[in-house]
Motif scaffolding. Sequence first.
Motif, PDB file in Angstrom:
ATOM      1  N   GLY A 132       0.849  -1.194   0.000  1.00 39.10           N
ATOM      2  CA  GLY A 132       0.000   0.000   0.000  1.00 39.10           C
ATOM      3  C   GLY A 132       0.883   1.243   0.000  1.00 39.10           C
ATOM      4  O   GLY A 132       2.025   1.199  -0.449  1.00 39.10           O
ATOM      5  N   ARG A 133       0.386   2.362   0.546  1.00 33.78           N
ATOM      6  CA  ARG A 133       1.241   3.560   0.654  1.00 33.78           C
ATOM      7  C   ARG A 133       2.315   3.337   1.721  1.00 33.78           C
ATOM      8  O   ARG A 133       3.339   3.996   1.748  1.00 33.78           O
ATOM      9  N   PHE A 134       2.023   2.448   2.658  1.00 38.84           N
ATOM     10  CA  PHE A 134       2.939   1.998   3.697  1.00 38.84           C
ATOM     11  C   PHE A 134       3.702   3.150   4.370  1.00 38.84           C
ATOM     12  O   PHE A 134       3.092   3.966   5.039  1.00 38.84           O
ATOM     13  N   THR A 135       5.022   3.258   4.152  1.00 35.48           N
ATOM     14  CA  THR A 135       5.751   4.276   4.908  1.00 35.48           C
ATOM     15  C   THR A 135       5.400   5.707   4.466  1.00 35.48           C
ATOM     16  O   THR A 135       5.566   6.642   5.244  1.00 35.48           O
ATOM     17  N   ASP A 136       4.890   5.871   3.240  1.00 35.04           N
ATOM     18  CA  ASP A 136       4.411   7.205   2.851  1.00 35.04           C
ATOM     19  C   ASP A 136       3.244   7.623   3.749  1.00 35.04           C
ATOM     20  O   ASP A 136       3.115   8.798   4.118  1.00 35.04           O
ATOM     21  N   ALA A 137       2.409   6.644   4.099  1.00 40.96           N
ATOM     22  CA  ALA A 137       1.286   6.929   4.996  1.00 40.96           C
ATOM     23  C   ALA A 137       1.805   7.270   6.393  1.00 40.96           C
ATOM     24  O   ALA A 137       1.313   8.195   7.044  1.00 40.96           O
ATOM     25  N   ALA A 189       2.334 -12.830  11.075  1.00 38.83           N
ATOM     26  CA  ALA A 189       3.772 -12.612  10.829  1.00 38.83           C
ATOM     27  C   ALA A 189       3.960 -11.350   9.987  1.00 38.83           C
ATOM     28  O   ALA A 189       4.868 -10.546  10.230  1.00 38.83           O
ATOM     29  N   ASN A 190       3.091 -11.172   9.005  1.00 35.51           N
ATOM     30  CA  ASN A 190       3.154  -9.990   8.139  1.00 35.51           C
ATOM     31  C   ASN A 190       2.923  -8.707   8.948  1.00 35.51           C
ATOM     32  O   ASN A 190       3.659  -7.721   8.814  1.00 35.51           O
ATOM     33  N   THR A 191       1.909  -8.721   9.802  1.00 33.75           N
ATOM     34  CA  THR A 191       1.588  -7.517  10.590  1.00 33.75           C
ATOM     35  C   THR A 191       2.719  -7.187  11.565  1.00 33.75           C
ATOM     36  O   THR A 191       3.111  -6.021  11.706  1.00 33.75           O
ATOM     37  N   ILE A 192       3.251  -8.228  12.208  1.00 33.99           N
ATOM     38  CA  ILE A 192       4.350  -8.008  13.154  1.00 33.99           C
ATOM     39  C   ILE A 192       5.557  -7.419  12.427  1.00 33.99           C
ATOM     40  O   ILE A 192       6.214  -6.498  12.926  1.00 33.99           O
ATOM     41  N   SER A 193       5.824  -7.906  11.215  1.00 33.90           N
ATOM     42  CA  SER A 193       6.998  -7.409  10.492  1.00 33.90           C
ATOM     43  C   SER A 193       6.780  -5.956  10.027  1.00 33.90           C
ATOM     44  O   SER A 193       7.715  -5.140  10.074  1.00 33.90           O
ATOM     45  N   ILE A 194       5.560  -5.617   9.631  1.00 34.88           N
ATOM     46  CA  ILE A 194       5.256  -4.223   9.282  1.00 34.88           C
ATOM     47  C   ILE A 194       5.454  -3.326  10.519  1.00 34.88           C
ATOM     48  O   ILE A 194       6.042  -2.244  10.443  1.00 34.88           O
ATOM     49  N   GLY A 195       4.990  -3.800  11.662  1.00 36.53           N
ATOM     50  CA  GLY A 195       5.171  -3.056  12.916  1.00 36.53           C
ATOM     51  C   GLY A 195       6.641  -2.811  13.210  1.00 36.53           C
ATOM     52  O   GLY A 195       7.045  -1.699  13.575  1.00 36.53           O
ATOM     53  N   ASP A 196       7.469  -3.865  13.040  1.00 40.26           N
ATOM     54  CA  ASP A 196       8.916  -3.729  13.287  1.00 40.26           C
ATOM     55  C   ASP A 196       9.531  -2.683  12.359  1.00 40.26           C
ATOM     56  O   ASP A 196      10.337  -1.853  12.786  1.00 40.26           O
ATOM     57  N   VAL A 247       8.126  -0.110  10.908  1.00 42.45           N
ATOM     58  CA  VAL A 247       7.722   1.257  11.263  1.00 42.45           C
ATOM     59  C   VAL A 247       8.417   1.709  12.547  1.00 42.45           C
ATOM     60  O   VAL A 247       8.928   2.832  12.643  1.00 42.45           O
ATOM     61  N   ARG A 248       8.477   0.822  13.523  1.00 44.04           N
ATOM     62  CA  ARG A 248       9.143   1.151  14.796  1.00 44.04           C
ATOM     63  C   ARG A 248      10.611   1.510  14.553  1.00 44.04           C
ATOM     64  O   ARG A 248      11.112   2.514  15.057  1.00 44.04           O
ATOM     65  N   ASN A 249      11.296   0.702  13.744  1.00 46.90           N
ATOM     66  CA  ASN A 249      12.714   0.933  13.497  1.00 46.90           C
ATOM     67  C   ASN A 249      12.968   2.197  12.690  1.00 46.90           C
ATOM     68  O   ASN A 249      13.921   2.930  12.943  1.00 46.90           O
ATOM     69  N   PRO A 258      -3.902   1.931  -2.087  1.00 51.12           N
ATOM     70  CA  PRO A 258      -3.358   3.082  -2.818  1.00 51.12           C
ATOM     71  C   PRO A 258      -4.402   3.774  -3.693  1.00 51.12           C
ATOM     72  O   PRO A 258      -4.231   4.925  -4.079  1.00 51.12           O
ATOM     73  N   GLY A 259      -5.487   3.102  -4.013  1.00 54.22           N
ATOM     74  CA  GLY A 259      -6.539   3.682  -4.862  1.00 54.22           C
ATOM     75  C   GLY A 259      -7.523   4.554  -4.102  1.00 54.22           C
ATOM     76  O   GLY A 259      -8.406   5.155  -4.708  1.00 54.22           O
ATOM     77  N   SER A 260      -7.414   4.627  -2.777  1.00 47.21           N
ATOM     78  CA  SER A 260      -8.366   5.438  -2.009  1.00 47.21           C
ATOM     79  C   SER A 260      -7.723   5.936  -0.718  1.00 47.21           C
ATOM     80  O   SER A 260      -6.606   5.554  -0.389  1.00 47.21           O
TER      81      SER A 260
END
Length: 285
Positions: free
Chosen positions: A24-29, A62-69, A71-73, A235-237
């Motif tokens: 998604g927009r991920f770190t841009d968000a 596992a995916n959510t935990i890794s996204i959290g890591d 962003v935290r880092n 990313p579309g909305s």
Amino acid sequence: MNATELSRQGYIIMDDHMHLREDGRFTDAVDMFVSAGGNCINLVNVPRDDFPVDHYYESLYANTISIGDTVRNKYGIAVLVTLGPYPLDYFRFMKAGYDPVSEMKKGIDLAIKLANEGQCNALGEVGRPHFPVEDSVESEANEILEYGMELCRDASIPIMLHTEDLSEDAYSKLVEMARKSGLRPEMVVKHHALPQDLAIDVPVRKSILASKSNVRKALAISDDFLLETDYVDDPGSWKVIPPDSVPRRVSMILQEFEDWESFASRCCMELPTEIYGNESFKAIL
Ligand SMILES: [Zn+2]
């Protein structure tokens, strides 16, 4: 005074319900959120139809935990992780020929195991579909929910509810269900609560969508609420509302409301720590 200044003073500017996807927009968000003064995200797993049904919760968590890591880092902000079977997963399991109740209870077991290992701060979003369903589906959803409450009691973590809009009666029934499960109703958070719900006198915590009109309606009743975007990172909305909405609304409140100090100490300090515990915010407190 604005959100950035408030976070500098050690307050918690938390989006209580945000989703992020690596595609998604991920770190841009997150950039938008942090630039507006946010310093804490409660990251909730988002349904992933692109992940196989088999071992679904293993891969999803596992995916959510890794996204959290990540962003935290990258940002040094506090990221709480909320894991659990989304109520509509029920239909996906059913279509795929699995027993939804057993799969979703296993999903709760795994979330609780990760909570006990310190990788998950709350169970959610769990509960009931937000639209009318057959009685049999509703009763199975309630069975799963009650199971989740019992396990949250044992793990001493809060539960984040996804349900239909709640009447006073429905709130009371949830309080009853929590007490029966041995979970303090103060550990129950209603995601997507409506501003008018603040007039309903129950110990369930209310997390409201951080739109301007919602926030103004809410503050006319009380400052006893959390703020969220339910941003789904498509990313579309910009659904449900953009990722910088919470810090922007906090800044608006600090500027518009005479009693902003009471709001700041309730919404940006007491409530988050009472529900999720001081430990969850150690990165910023
Ligand atoms: Zn959500």
